[in-house]
Structures are given as C-alpha cells and as structure tokens.
Design an enzyme around this catalytic site. Sequence first.
Site, PDB file in Angstrom:
ATOM      1  N   THR A  83       0.786  -1.239   0.000  1.00  0.00           N
ATOM      2  CA  THR A  83       0.000   0.000   0.000  1.00  0.00           C
ATOM      3  C   THR A  83       0.820   1.292   0.000  1.00  0.00           C
ATOM      4  O   THR A  83       0.600   2.156  -0.842  1.00  0.00           O
ATOM      5  CB  THR A  83      -0.943  -0.009   1.219  1.00  0.00           C
ATOM      6  OG1 THR A  83      -1.845  -1.090   1.034  1.00  0.00           O
ATOM      7  CG2 THR A  83      -1.731   1.280   1.332  1.00  0.00           C
ATOM      8  N   ASN A 104       5.284  -0.632   3.945  1.00  0.00           N
ATOM      9  CA  ASN A 104       4.387  -0.025   4.940  1.00  0.00           C
ATOM     10  C   ASN A 104       5.146   0.234   6.239  1.00  0.00           C
ATOM     11  O   ASN A 104       4.879   1.199   6.944  1.00  0.00           O
ATOM     12  CB  ASN A 104       3.188  -0.940   5.216  1.00  0.00           C
ATOM     13  CG  ASN A 104       2.285  -1.076   4.007  1.00  0.00           C
ATOM     14  OD1 ASN A 104       2.242  -0.194   3.146  1.00  0.00           O
ATOM     15  ND2 ASN A 104       1.562  -2.177   3.933  1.00  0.00           N
ATOM     16  N   LYS A 164      -7.102   4.388   5.683  1.00  0.00           N
ATOM     17  CA  LYS A 164      -5.734   4.207   6.185  1.00  0.00           C
ATOM     18  C   LYS A 164      -5.004   5.544   6.182  1.00  0.00           C
ATOM     19  O   LYS A 164      -5.038   6.250   5.165  1.00  0.00           O
ATOM     20  CB  LYS A 164      -4.961   3.235   5.290  1.00  0.00           C
ATOM     21  CG  LYS A 164      -5.548   1.835   5.209  1.00  0.00           C
ATOM     22  CD  LYS A 164      -4.688   0.982   4.278  1.00  0.00           C
ATOM     23  CE  LYS A 164      -5.246  -0.427   4.144  1.00  0.00           C
ATOM     24  NZ  LYS A 164      -4.483  -1.236   3.180  1.00  0.00           N
ATOM     25  N   ARG A 166      -1.772   6.040   5.938  1.00  0.00           N
ATOM     26  CA  ARG A 166      -0.715   6.087   4.928  1.00  0.00           C
ATOM     27  C   ARG A 166      -1.262   6.378   3.536  1.00  0.00           C
ATOM     28  O   ARG A 166      -0.627   7.063   2.732  1.00  0.00           O
ATOM     29  CB  ARG A 166       0.098   4.793   4.929  1.00  0.00           C
ATOM     30  CG  ARG A 166      -0.690   3.510   4.737  1.00  0.00           C
ATOM     31  CD  ARG A 166       0.245   2.299   4.807  1.00  0.00           C
ATOM     32  NE  ARG A 166      -0.435   1.025   4.696  1.00  0.00           N
ATOM     33  CZ  ARG A 166      -0.950   0.341   5.714  1.00  0.00           C
ATOM     34  NH1 ARG A 166      -0.881   0.835   6.932  1.00  0.00           N
ATOM     35  NH2 ARG A 166      -1.532  -0.833   5.521  1.00  0.00           N
TER      36      ARG A 166
END
Length: 572
Positions: A83, A104, A164, A166
């Site tokens: 991701t 991540n 999320k 991030r």
Amino acid sequence: MRSLPRCILALVVLLFPVGAPISMQRRALEDRPRLVVLLVIDQFRQEYLLRFHPFFNDRGFRRLLTSGAVFSQCHYEQAPTVTAPGHATLSTGATPSAHGIIANEWYDRETGEIVTSVSDLSQRVVGAASGRASSPHRLIGTTLGDELRLSTNFRSKVIALSYKDRSAILLGGKLANVALWFDESSGSFITSDYYADTLPEWVARFNATRPADRYFGARWEKAFAKEAYALAASDDRLEETPLPGGGRTFPHHLTGGLAQPGPAFYTAFTFTPFANEVLLELAKRAIEGEQLGRDESPDLLAISLSTNDLAGHFFGPYSQEVTDLTLRTDQIVASLLAYLDSRFGSTYVFALTADHGVAPIPEEAARAKLSGRRISPAAVRQAIEEALSARFGEGPWIEPKALPLLSNGFVYLNRETIGRKQLDPADVERAAGEAALRVPGLARYYTRTHLLAGHLEGDLVGRRVARGFHPTRSPDVILIPEPFAFISGGQTGTTHGSPYSYDAHVPLILFGHGIAPGIFPSACTPADLAPTLAAVLRIESPANATGRVLQEALSPPSPALPIPQRSAMSSR
Ligand SMILES: [Zn+2]
C-alpha cells in the site's frame, strides 16, 4: 522593392506574434480541468475489470472502459507491491528508490525501531482523543498535489481521504490542505496537526452524524445475479479468515460482536462495502465543504478505498465476498461519476487505479496445482541463524527488533554482531541469502551490497527489486518467494507484495476533460500517472518523477509551449 520589407514583417509576425504567446498560454490554462478526482482502489487487480465485466452496470467501470483512456498493461515496476509504496508512486511518479517509501513498515537504523511509512512522533492526531500521529515527513520529493499547490500560489486545494492514514497522507503529499483517515477507536474521520489544529468544519459535521454507526447491525448480503458468484469459489472455505464478529459466510452480520457501536464494530465495519459508501459520502462533503472545482485554480481530490484490501486479505481474489464487493465498487464509481457530472459537467478529469493486486489464497492455489504455499517466518529465521552461527560463530544474526519484517522478505542483519566479529557485510549477506534459499518456496535473494553497486538484474524480478531499494532504508537481504508462495505467520487469508503480475498488474484509466478514449496496450506503469496528470493540469511534474507522460491519452495533444515574447527575450 516594397515586397521585401513586407516579407520580413510577415516573418517577424509569424515568429513573434504580438500578444499571441500570452493568449495561447491563457487559453491553455483556461482549458485545464477544474477538478481532478483520483480514485485508488486498495488491492484491485486489472483482471477484475475483465472477469466481472458482464456484471457491471453501464455507468460505472464500463463507462470508464468505453469512454476513458484505458491503459491495459499497467504494471508496478517495483517490489514490494504494497500500500504505502504504491500510493507514494501514484502521487510522485517515482519508484521507492527515489520517493523512499519502501514498504508499509521498515526498520529505522537510526532509532533502532520499526517505523511506519507515515509515523511521526512529533505530531498529534486531530479529531480523536488518542491515536497514531502521522505525517508525510518520510516521503522524499513532491507529489502531484504539492506541485499543483505551488503552481497557483496555494490557491488550488488538495484533499485526500481514506480509511488508512498512509493512503491519505501519501496520496496528498506535503502541501495538502488536509488528509483524512478513519479512527477505529472512535468511529470518526481524523487528521494530524501536521495539516491543521482543528478538523475542517465539514468533517466535524460529518463525524457528528456518526456515519459508521448507521450500519450497526446491518447485514452484508449478496446483492447481484447468481451467475456472478458462479465465477467464485464456494462461500465456506476453511482458509478464509472470518470477519471480526461476522463469520466466514454470507450474510455477514455487522456488529463486531458488540451490543452497541464500539472499537471492534468500527474495525469490522471497515471490512464491509458499507465503508466504501461512507467514504463516497465524505468525498461529496469534501467537494461541497471546500468548494472544489469552483474557480480557475484546479483542485485535486484523492480517494483511496481501503475496504477492498481488507476484505481481499480475508477472503481472497476468487471469493464470493470479493465478487460482491467488486460489483458494489462498480456502483460506487457510477454514483461518484453521476455526482461529478451533475456538479461539474465536462470540466473534471477522473483517474482510476490501484496500489497493488493480490495473490490467490495459497491453499486454493495449491489445490489448483500451482505452487501455493505459506512460508513460516520462523523457518526463515531459523535457517539464517543456524547457517550464520555455524559459519561465523554465535549471533544473533538478524536484528532482533526487525524480526517482524521477515514476513515482507526483509532481513535486517545485526550490524553489531558483524562489526564485533570484523566480518565483511557482503559475506554475511550472501551467506544469509543462501541459507534462506534452503527454505522451500523461496526463489531468490538480493543483497544490499549487490543492489548498492547498481547491478540491475537482467530480468523483471531483479529490475523490480532494484527499483524498490533505498540505500538507507532497505534491508540487507531481500527474499523473493516463488509465484503463489509468500512468507506469512498466519494460517488463513492471503496477501500481496511480490513482483509477479497478480500483485503488480493494476488498472489505469483516465477519463473526462481533454482525455482521448481508447484502449492503449502500450507499456505503462503507475509512475506514469502523476506526470500525465501534471501535463493535463499544465504544471511541473513532481520532483522525482520518472514516469512518462501518457501522451496517447491527451486529446488534443498538449499545445506547444508558447514562444517567449521578443521584449521578454531582449530584457534578460
Ligand atoms: Zn493489503
């Protein structure tokens, strides 16, 4: 006699048409889209657009496929395919070797701790009592949004939304007005004081409606023709991970095992299609609350749908759940496009892509006679520690705090042990890699020494590993499993991260203002998106961008840069 001066005059006018450069420039700027909407589906294979095509409606994915510029061969040229690096590549047009977001999480040699791609102890969360504070401080360079803000003296707005942190933070960049994500302890959307000390008013108002609570007790049921589900495996498979409090089979009852909304419910909620509906609602609030797309300074709204990843990990790409969720995502896209049409007509550009794909559940792959396999991180650790101890003496050889990163194939060696024994790190790296290859399912290793020397391996896997490598952040040894195998401590579900096509091949579709429809099978990577959107917006490409402008998609071709006026040239 009189024709010569006229000829010269005509030439002068041709070369330096009085006033034309400014009007050309103005026309080019006026012709920009008012709003760019970037929709990233977290964990979405390109083949989903083909496999589920017969069951899409005409206003969602199918509309994009017929009226958009479809880049059918878009592959991440980097590994690991996860991701944070994926989102950073989409926003920066660079690979992790340049934007620095290698995973991540990684091991930070300076502090001796595992850090996340966005964790930032110097910041506080805004909108919740507690929670992980985060910012884009580890992102190297600029994003599309950053360049857009710079180009209009910050009049353009950049908003990024996800479940999320991030995803929102890395899509938005360093100069975003705000990045918002979901707090599973409170059920609210929150941000970091990196952006602002208070939540924007439209966010606070949205949170006050308790958007997730509306779905407490809801049932996620199959909503489409039964032929669609016939493409998937059976609903009840032991290797699926049950939803928290919601089981392994349809209908999934959404309570998180609680009597009323609370943290376990909010976590379970993010795994259901209802979460995508709530994020769509938040996107509309953002457009209205920030008056996006309303003036001549173009704005950027970036949305990342996390649910597809969460559910995909639990149930796998050939599950009834992913089938249903993909068809529901088609409806989300249709609804978003209809909303954008009604509000902006043809003045917006829409981009659809993903941060990575996913592997089949390994047991499912093994049953299909593929080399599906879960490789235990404990086995990898044992193989490396034993081999290095036998050759060089007592360890520990793997940095103890970095052990959890073995599941990414990341081996951070213990530099203390190597230094104490005065060993050549290159020898230890190689010995660790060779030891790991004795574990069934591991195919290759790449060492830091090798990658630092810039020896690009000749084939696709080596190239992708090299572009995912950053000198101060990446591990000492990178382990690559065979296709359909992965390192995992879990016993159920699936994951992604490999350099192989099932993880690397994603959709990339541009649609809307100034975009030429067509299917383009030319080579393409997600790093091409940001430079292409920069060209559409007539702004500078992000600082590290290496992607190419997907000129095939631009209609009409971008006008040539205006010739500078003579006065400007002579006054240099
Ligand atoms: Zn994932």
